[in-house]
Design a protein around this motif. Structure first.
Motif, mmCIF file in Angstrom:
data_model
loop_
_atom_site.group_PDB
_atom_site.id
_atom_site.type_symbol
_atom_site.label_atom_id
_atom_site.label_comp_id
_atom_site.label_asym_id
_atom_site.label_seq_id
_atom_site.Cartn_x
_atom_site.Cartn_y
_atom_site.Cartn_z
ATOM 1 N N ALA A 87 13.673 -0.809 -2.287
ATOM 2 C CA ALA A 87 13.242 0.293 -1.015
ATOM 3 C C ALA A 87 11.597 1.032 -1.058
ATOM 4 O O ALA A 87 11.279 1.138 -0.206
ATOM 5 C CB ALA A 87 13.616 1.743 -2.011
ATOM 6 N N LEU A 88 10.750 0.629 -2.621
ATOM 7 C CA LEU A 88 9.649 1.057 -2.652
ATOM 8 C C LEU A 88 8.659 0.505 -1.731
ATOM 9 O O LEU A 88 7.112 0.610 -0.667
ATOM 10 C CB LEU A 88 9.565 0.501 -3.428
ATOM 11 N N GLY A 137 4.407 11.610 0.955
ATOM 12 C CA GLY A 137 5.482 11.115 0.001
ATOM 13 C C GLY A 137 6.387 10.243 1.517
ATOM 14 O O GLY A 137 6.025 9.589 2.068
ATOM 15 N N ARG A 138 8.064 11.045 1.505
ATOM 16 C CA ARG A 138 8.463 10.438 2.425
ATOM 17 C C ARG A 138 8.700 11.587 3.002
ATOM 18 O O ARG A 138 8.827 13.112 3.165
ATOM 19 C CB ARG A 138 9.983 9.799 1.862
ATOM 20 N N TRP A 139 8.946 11.677 4.786
ATOM 21 C CA TRP A 139 9.626 12.508 5.643
ATOM 22 C C TRP A 139 10.898 12.827 5.047
ATOM 23 O O TRP A 139 11.582 13.280 4.494
ATOM 24 C CB TRP A 139 9.968 11.666 6.520
ATOM 25 N N ASN A 193 0.698 -1.345 0.743
ATOM 26 C CA ASN A 193 -0.042 0.256 -0.370
ATOM 27 C C ASN A 193 0.635 0.999 -0.052
ATOM 28 O O ASN A 193 0.520 1.941 -0.953
ATOM 29 C CB ASN A 193 -1.202 -0.012 1.616
ATOM 30 N N ALA A 194 1.777 1.795 0.817
ATOM 31 C CA ALA A 194 2.495 2.622 1.052
ATOM 32 C C ALA A 194 3.341 2.661 -0.496
ATOM 33 O O ALA A 194 3.950 3.699 -1.141
ATOM 34 C CB ALA A 194 3.875 2.140 2.054
ATOM 35 N N ALA A 195 3.882 1.756 -1.116
ATOM 36 C CA ALA A 195 4.226 1.832 -2.095
ATOM 37 C C ALA A 195 3.388 2.482 -2.909
ATOM 38 O O ALA A 195 3.245 3.397 -4.297
ATOM 39 C CB ALA A 195 5.590 0.326 -2.943
ATOM 40 N N ASN A 196 2.604 1.616 -3.748
ATOM 41 C CA ASN A 196 1.798 2.253 -4.180
ATOM 42 C C ASN A 196 1.677 3.928 -4.196
ATOM 43 O O ASN A 196 1.464 4.761 -5.055
ATOM 44 C CB ASN A 196 0.268 1.953 -3.897
ATOM 45 N N TYR A 197 1.251 3.896 -2.898
ATOM 46 C CA TYR A 197 0.570 5.415 -2.257
ATOM 47 C C TYR A 197 1.937 6.669 -3.365
ATOM 48 O O TYR A 197 1.566 7.773 -3.735
ATOM 49 C CB TYR A 197 1.091 5.342 -0.857
ATOM 50 N N PHE A 198 3.092 5.583 -3.045
ATOM 51 C CA PHE A 198 4.743 6.603 -2.942
ATOM 52 C C PHE A 198 4.959 7.084 -4.469
ATOM 53 O O PHE A 198 4.315 7.607 -5.193
ATOM 54 C CB PHE A 198 5.612 6.375 -2.951
ATOM 55 N N THR A 199 4.157 5.618 -5.667
ATOM 56 C CA THR A 199 4.236 5.635 -6.839
ATOM 57 C C THR A 199 2.966 6.798 -7.226
ATOM 58 O O THR A 199 3.686 7.059 -8.266
ATOM 59 C CB THR A 199 4.843 4.329 -7.541
ATOM 60 N N LEU A 226 12.517 5.877 -6.870
ATOM 61 C CA LEU A 226 12.570 4.525 -6.296
ATOM 62 C C LEU A 226 12.703 3.092 -6.608
ATOM 63 O O LEU A 226 13.013 2.293 -5.595
ATOM 64 C CB LEU A 226 12.260 4.733 -4.437
ATOM 65 N N THR A 227 12.183 2.962 -8.042
ATOM 66 C CA THR A 227 12.632 1.581 -8.295
ATOM 67 C C THR A 227 13.221 1.119 -8.895
ATOM 68 O O THR A 227 13.012 -0.459 -8.605
ATOM 69 C CB THR A 227 11.798 1.919 -9.809
#
Lengths: 565, 470
Positions: free
Chosen positions: B349-350, B314-316, B303-309, B327-328
């Motif tokens: 990393a994702l 994002g990240r902090w 989930n977090a990876a999908n949200y990021f992509t 990050l791929t």
């Protein structure tokens, strides 16, 4: 183009469905009083796209566009015709079916669209036999292979010449590794009542069946010796004509070319327009309701002919659906609106209802609109009806909304037009209860409320009344009824969300939801035969570089992946 | 942009020009007030010395005054818009940020906002009865300040739901008031927000550790490609800083007082003398830290990876990071248990973004420990407080199936059970802490288990009458 090129990388050529008998390249339409002869005489070099020759009376989309045009003109322009003989102008060769090199070089969407259209045309042939008193006979005067035999199967009677060489066959499985996908497998068992074991033998025997065995297996109705061929065919046609209910002395109405304006942004006809929103993958279709005086007599309807609004609108919509399906593959969502006076739409519909039993033309118009609605039903696009103030989704036009996957109706008015005008309304009429059946034999309301006959009966009592959004919601006639606060956002978000989903999954999902309840031969052709065919089309065993379809005619055998799936 | 307080709902989003949104929010407002009256602070007050936002810019955005709490002006405040802002990460990196919710991400964005929004009123509900035992008027005022600001954060999330998510969003906004912390039938979404905050030590720990999780979640949403969400969270982070301050200085003062009592009585066992022993403080740290770590979710998350992509989360401090922001191709190391040992593993990393955020959080938490240990040092006490191992007492993620001691040793269930009372607050510990909770409402006075603050609020002295009672 060679068969080793990947067809799915090739550009898809634009298709036009305009034609008329004077410009046919592959058919001749000969009229002989009550009997018409449609003779297939394919011009080998007349493929709709380059890259193949249409040998042995094989066909492609261009050939079938002419056939569709002929069947339509026979119904509207030639009411005197009571029987139609489909035959070949070539010696010892009726029709070899869809051209294999064409299939091998075609992209997947092209193959699917081609099959869908040919299926619809063959269903139309059966519809003419059943509802127009125009009985189709196949005079198979040479070998009928694959799609050639399937064309014959769409006819009410199949007459086969008995010359010890002409056979009927479905060689797709043994030769090409695909199915006889234009209704062949279905009609053999379903319409011709061929026993399933014989059908199995028949469909795996590439040389097919001829002579008496073909009659015994019910693959044809009659075999006729060569020397009495012409006169027997004439007799059978005359007999079919004699059974027809068509009125004597009826005058046809001409179907002139459609007025159509095409731009980058869309297509505009007199009563129908389509605007493209390419970034969003949406076509916004607006069907304009009738304008001007209502014809008060059926004579006036005939005098108006192709200008009579229901017919003119239906022709335009038909053309639009075909063009969008063939040419606009990436516009995956069709948003359908209507614009006009509810009263006018209903008034025109009353003319149709009143005369559709007694008048052949009015009857034809009703069945034509029915067929176009069926085209929508099997269209692999997301269909969304937007019911807004100023729309005229009433009676027959309401079927457009009911054919959609979802219906959104604006509750109240949008702020800008709050000062004047009335909120959106829909009106049910008798037309919504069986005049325009779907391919499953049910009305769209019957399908929508499948298994809840009480509700359908309750809706029947609501006919003729203007129904606003809140009530439409309560009656289950619309998916949602947002008010002016939400309307814009809800619709935008819904369309964007739709555009983000997998097109393939949507096609499958929508087709499953649209057709509930009973199966008919027609629905089986689309749901079972077509679905399997489309699966086979994408499998390497058919369309991979070593698949049967691509290897056909190369002198090399297909290299199958032997795993059963 | 200044905030318009002449409106029924103070805002800097030109609510007056958006009739639809105004109608939606104005119909939600009475329900919010009803919720505040029934689920908000239980202690009746006449007015409270509160901070109210007056502008969102750098220059003096706060205004202090005594306000009757139910007349507090909750409103909708977004950080200033940067017209050139572009998406900083994910596959749409470099494109302009979105001013509308793209239909493709409607469901995901709505879910993120609802989960964030659900925590805001939840903490008000959890802290509802705390006012009855406040150690001083200063602390009571801080509690109420936190409460009204959590209420405003609810407004912030409701604004987004109303403005951008149509009818569905309005229904979700309604549901934010219908779920209640600890309610058996309709609890808050995240488990940690269904526990009552029973005492003030828990409150300080909660504001230090759990609100800090909120800060990090807001920090990731601040990076969002959905600009209104980003701007909303940016402003919320400014308010959140005060909650952190309450937690940090609250624990400071408890530690200082305990050190004082230890010195005074020359014993570690200061419970009989009305103090909270250091080992109890340590157990509270262990508990609140570990349950807050659970809020970061599983170390590996698609989930977090999908949200990021997709650009949703994002990240902090995404933009300060020195990598490709996509990050791929990158890898990250995560800690886990394998073959009975604590070890690390390399993963894409994702998939390790929750772990990444948690790492940032952990190092931030360390700073509090340093602070409190300095207090001990200055108080002449040799003992030190510490953060337990990240795998300690976990219910979520890779460590949840294992028992790990605060020092980071992998142990069996028997060892765990035998030592549990040394590591986590026991009933006796809690009973003792609760026994100390007696309200002190006289200006300038304070309970015996906590030291007074070094400064008052807004340059007022500690003795200031921060709260008036009816």
């Amino acid at each position: 183009m060679t068969t080793t090129a990947d067809p799915d990388q090739a550009a898809i050529p634009a298709v036009s469905f305009d034609t008329d008998p004077s410009s046919y390249r592959h058919w001749t339409l000969e009229l002989d009083g009550e009997v018409a002869y449609l003779r297939l005489d394919v011009d080998e070099s007349g493929g709709i796209v380059p890259g193949y020759e249409l040998k042995m009376n094989s066909y492609d989309l261009g050939v079938d566009i002419e056939l569709y045009d002929a069947t339509q003109r026979l119904r509207f322009e030639h009411p005197e015709v009571r029987a139609v003989v489909v035959t070949s102008a070539k010696d010892r060769n009726f029709c070899a079916g869809a051209n294999i090199r064409m299939l091998a070089q075609s992209s997947h969407p092209w193959k699917v669209n081609f099959c869908k259209f040919t299926n619809e045309t063959r269903n139309g042939i059966e519809d003419a036999t059943e509802h127009s008193g125009q009985t189709y006979l196949a005079a198979v005067n040479g070998t009928a292979a694959g799609g050639g035999y399937e064309l014959a199967l769409a006819c009410e009677e199949i007459l086969l010449i008995d010359d010890n060489s002409s056979a009927v066959s479905l060689p797709e499985v043994p030769l090409l590794g695909v199915l006889p996908g234009t209704g062949g497998l279905t009609r053999v068992v379903d319409k011709r009542r061929v026993r399933k074991d014989r059908a199995d033998v028949f469909a795996t025997r590439s040389e097919g069946v001829r002579g008496k065995q073909a009659v015994e297996w019910k693959l044809v109705d009659e075999v006729i010796p060569k020397r009495v061929w012409d006169e027997t065919v004439r007799e059978r046609a005359a007999a079919a004509a004699a059974r027809s209910t068509r009125p004597a002395g009826a005058q046809g109405i001409p179907l002139p070319p459609l007025q159509r304006e095409e731009t980058e942004q869309g297509i505009r006809y007199r009563h129908v327009e389509a605007r493209f929103d390419r970034p969003l993958g949406v076509v916004e279709i607006t069907v304009h309701g009738p304008e001007g005086d209502l014809p008060d007599t059926v004579e006036r309807v005939h005098a108006l002919g192709a200008d009579f609004w229901p017919l003119a609108m239906t022709r335009e919509l038909d053309d639009l659906v075909l063009r969008l399906r063939a040419n606009e593959l990436e516009l995956g969502t069709w948003v359908i609106r209507t614009k006009g006076e509810v009263e006018d739409a209903l008034a025109f519909e009353r003319v149709i209802v009143e005369h559709s039993r007694g008048d052949w033309l009015v009857n034809e118009i009703r069945h034509y609109f029915k067929r176009v609605l069926k085209r929508l039903d099997v269209t692999s696009r997301s269909l969304i009806a937007l019911i807004e103030p100023g729309s005229c989704f009433a009676g027959a036009l309401l079927e457009l909304a009911l054919a959609c996957d979802r219906q959104y109706m604006l509750e109240g008015l949008l702020e800008e037009d709050a000062q004047e005008g009335e909120p959106a309304q829909i009106v049910l009429s008798d037309s919504n209860f069986g005049a325009f059946p779907m391919s499953n034999g049910l009305s769209r309301l019957g399908s929508r409320f499948y298994g809840d006959d009480d509700h359908v009966a309750k809706l029947h009592q609501e006919t003729g009344r203007r129904i606003e959004a809140a009530e439409a919601m309560e009656l289950g006639l619309v998916t949602d009824a947002p008010d002016d606060i939400d309307w814009e956002d809800e619709i935008r978000i819904m369309l964007e969300e739709r555009a983000s989903l997998s097109p393939d999954a949507l096609t499958g999902m929508e087709a499953n939801h649209r057709f509930v309840g009973p199966e008919t031969m027609e629905s089986r052709i689309f749901s079972r035969l077509t679905a399997w065919q489309n699966w086979i089309f994408v499998r390497p065993n058919a369309s991979g570089p070593d698949g049967a379809l691509r290897r056909y005619g190369t002198g090399r055998k297909a290299d199958f992946d032997r795993k059963r799936v | 942009m200044s905030i318009d307080y002449s409106e029924k709902i103070p805002n800097n989003v030109d609510l007056a020009g958006d009739r639809k949104l105004q109608r939606a929010l104005e119909s939600w407002q009475p329900n919010f007030l009803t919720w505040w009256k029934t689920m908000g602070p239980a202690v009746p007050t006449e007015d409270v010395y509160l901070r109210t936002a007056v502008a969102v810019g750098r220059e003096g955005w706060a205004h202090f005054d005594h306000v009757a709490m139910e007349e507090y002006r909750w409103g909708v405040f977004l950080a200033e818009r940067n017209a050139d802002r572009r998406i900083a990460f994910g596959e749409q990196k470099g494109q302009p940020v979105w001013q509308q919710v793209p239909g493709e991400y409607r469901a995901d964005l709505q879910r993120l906002i609802v989960i964030q929004g659900d925590t805001e009123p939840a903490s008000v509900e959890q802290q509802r009865r705390l006012g009855e035992t406040a150690p001083s008027l200063y602390d009571l005022r801080n509690l109420f300040q936190v409460n009204v600001e959590e209420g405003r954060h609810l407004w912030a999330m409701v604004y987004l739901l109303h403005a951008y998510f149509g009818r569905n969003g309005r229904e979700e906004a309604e549901a934010l008031l219908q779920r209640n912390s600890g309610d058996l039938d309709s609890p808050r979404i995240l488990g940690a927000f269904n526990e009552e905050t029973p005492d003030w030590l828990s409150f300080f720990m909660f504001t230090y550790f759990t609100d800090r999780d909120g800060k990090y979640q807001l920090g990731t949403l601040k990076e969002s490609a959905f600009d209104p969400l980003s701007r909303t969270c940016e402003f919320m982070l400014k308010e959140e800083a005060h909650h952190m301050f309450v937690g940090t200085t609250g624990v400071d003062r408890v530690v200082a007082r305990s050190a004082e009592l230890m010195r005074e009585h020359d014993t570690e066992d200061i419970a009989p003398h009305g103090g909270i022993p250091l080992d109890v403080i340590q157990k509270y740290i262990n508990f609140h830290y570990s349950v807050s770590l659970d809020l970061f979710g599983s170390e590996q998350s698609t989930n977090a990876a999908n949200y990021f992509t997709a650009g949703l989360k994002g990240r902090w401090q995404e933009e300060r990071r020195k990598d490709d922001h996509v990050l791929t191709e990158d890898a990250a190391r995560i800690e886990l248990v394998r073959d009975g040992e604590l070890t690390t593993d390399e993963v894409p990393a994702l998939l390790a973004l929750n772990n990444d955020l948690r790492t940032e959080y952990v190092s931030d938490c360390q700073s509090g420990l340093k602070r409190w240990n300095r207090v001990l040092e200055q108080g002449g006490i040799d003992a030190r407080l510490y953060l337990p191992h990240v795998g300690f007492n976990r219910d979520v993620g890779l460590f949840s199936d294992h028992h790990i001691t605060p020092k980071g040793d992998l142990v069996g269930p028997d060892v765990w059970e035998a030592n549990r009372d040394r590591w986590l607050p026991t009933e006796a510990d809690k009973t003792h802490v609760r026994s100390l909770m007696r309200p002190v409402y006289e200006p300038g006075r304070i309970a015996g288990w906590i030291a007074p603050p070094s400064h008052g609020i807004n340059d007022k002295p500690f003795e200031y009458e921060y709260v008036h009672f009816p």
